[in-house]
Scaffold this motif. Structure first.
Motif, mmCIF file in Angstrom:
data_model
loop_
_atom_site.group_PDB
_atom_site.id
_atom_site.type_symbol
_atom_site.label_atom_id
_atom_site.label_comp_id
_atom_site.label_asym_id
_atom_site.label_seq_id
_atom_site.Cartn_x
_atom_site.Cartn_y
_atom_site.Cartn_z
ATOM 1 N N LEU A 42 33.933 37.355 39.606
ATOM 2 C CA LEU A 42 35.649 36.610 39.261
ATOM 3 C C LEU A 42 36.218 36.098 39.958
ATOM 4 C CD1 LEU A 42 36.335 39.037 36.563
ATOM 5 C CD2 LEU A 42 35.537 36.717 35.027
ATOM 6 N N GLY A 43 35.503 36.011 40.659
ATOM 7 C CA GLY A 43 36.940 35.153 42.478
ATOM 8 C C GLY A 43 37.571 35.823 42.453
ATOM 9 N N LEU A 44 38.024 37.349 42.500
ATOM 10 C CA LEU A 44 39.175 38.250 42.643
ATOM 11 C C LEU A 44 38.651 38.622 44.085
ATOM 12 C CD1 LEU A 44 40.182 39.283 38.755
ATOM 13 C CD2 LEU A 44 41.699 37.516 40.496
ATOM 14 N N THR A 45 39.087 38.448 45.194
ATOM 15 C CA THR A 45 38.933 39.565 45.960
ATOM 16 C C THR A 45 39.756 40.304 46.662
ATOM 17 O OG1 THR A 45 39.342 38.053 47.630
ATOM 18 C CG2 THR A 45 37.524 37.290 46.587
ATOM 19 N N VAL A 46 40.809 40.568 46.589
ATOM 20 C CA VAL A 46 42.026 41.486 47.029
ATOM 21 C C VAL A 46 42.627 41.992 45.489
ATOM 22 C CG1 VAL A 46 44.547 41.185 47.985
ATOM 23 C CG2 VAL A 46 42.832 39.542 48.758
ATOM 24 N N CYS A 100 44.142 39.859 42.975
ATOM 25 C CA CYS A 100 44.238 38.535 42.568
ATOM 26 C C CYS A 100 43.214 37.420 43.707
ATOM 27 C CB CYS A 100 45.714 38.076 44.088
ATOM 28 S SG CYS A 100 47.129 38.782 43.466
ATOM 29 N N ALA A 101 43.119 36.885 43.850
ATOM 30 C CA ALA A 101 42.057 35.888 44.642
ATOM 31 C C ALA A 101 42.213 35.868 45.650
ATOM 32 C CB ALA A 101 41.974 34.161 43.715
ATOM 33 N N ASP A 102 42.859 36.156 46.162
ATOM 34 C CA ASP A 102 43.201 35.604 47.343
ATOM 35 C C ASP A 102 44.615 36.281 47.945
ATOM 36 O OD1 ASP A 102 44.834 33.184 47.451
ATOM 37 O OD2 ASP A 102 42.668 32.225 48.200
ATOM 38 N N LEU A 103 44.709 36.142 49.586
ATOM 39 C CA LEU A 103 46.326 37.021 50.429
ATOM 40 C C LEU A 103 47.249 35.917 49.816
ATOM 41 C CD1 LEU A 103 44.827 38.665 53.332
ATOM 42 C CD2 LEU A 103 46.272 39.408 51.425
ATOM 43 N N PRO A 104 46.546 34.714 49.746
ATOM 44 C CA PRO A 104 48.542 32.870 49.533
ATOM 45 C C PRO A 104 48.718 33.915 47.864
ATOM 46 C CG PRO A 104 46.234 32.669 50.705
ATOM 47 C CD PRO A 104 45.917 33.181 50.797
ATOM 48 N N ALA A 105 47.304 34.291 47.271
ATOM 49 C CA ALA A 105 47.591 34.481 45.629
ATOM 50 C C ALA A 105 48.802 35.425 45.851
ATOM 51 C CB ALA A 105 46.308 34.125 45.180
ATOM 52 N N HIS A 156 57.410 34.847 44.652
ATOM 53 C CA HIS A 156 57.459 34.181 44.064
ATOM 54 C C HIS A 156 57.334 34.268 42.122
ATOM 55 C CE1 HIS A 156 57.726 30.669 46.771
ATOM 56 N NE2 HIS A 156 56.322 30.486 47.393
ATOM 57 N N ARG A 157 57.246 35.516 42.004
ATOM 58 C CA ARG A 157 57.324 36.243 40.803
ATOM 59 C C ARG A 157 58.096 36.849 40.922
ATOM 60 N NH1 ARG A 157 54.924 33.081 36.985
ATOM 61 N NH2 ARG A 157 56.184 34.184 35.183
#
Length: 151
Positions: A60-64, A111-116, A123-124
């Motif tokens: 699903l593209g969730l690497t973190v 999360c998808a990646d570290l920036p996410a 931000h949340r």
């Protein structure tokens, strides 16, 4: 409390939610109808509270995967309700626990990646007025995958 046959049935259903009544019966040395009735009773009694599918985070593209400890600035029922309303809107948060000790909540996130992950935190979570600070731990590896309950 479940008897030995119920415990074996619970373990089998926990390992494979799609197991058929015939397969359960074969495993438990019962007829398919007896196994189905036992499963229905355990569902009715609330020992089996539902069924779900395990999805592949990577596909699903969730690497973190990370755990985030949330520390409140002040404690009040309103602050907790406000924070839990926020958590309910965040699909990245897959589990949330209240804790004893220093942190107030522990979140499990994907999360998808570290920036996410950074966006989720900065931000949340942190803009919420209830939140004083967070501490995150990024999962490097999971040598033992999520398992069922001991039955």
């Amino acid at each position: 409390m479940p008897d030995e046959t119920d415990s074996r049935l619970l373990a089998a259903v926990q390992a494979n939610a799609q197991i058929t009544a015939q397969e359960l019966g074969d495993l438990l040395n019962l007829s398919a109808s007896q196994a189905a009735r036992r499963r229905a009773r355990l569902e009715g009694d609330g020992l089996i509270s539902g069924y779900s599918a395990r999805l592949s985070p990577q596909k699903l593209g969730l690497t973190v995967q990370a755990f985030i400890q949330v520390h409140f600035a002040a404690h009040s029922p309103e602050a907790a309700r406000d924070f839990l309303r926020l958590i309910a809107t965040l699909p990245e948060v897959v589990a949330c626990w209240t804790l004893t000790g220093e942190a107030d909540y522990l979140l499990r996130v994907w999360c998808a990646d570290l920036p996410a992950l950074n966006h989720l935190i900065h931000h949340r979570l942190l803009p919420n007025p209830s939140v004083a600070r967070v501490q995150s731990q990024i999962v490097m590896d999971q040598p033992k995958p999520d398992a069922g309950l001991p039955v």
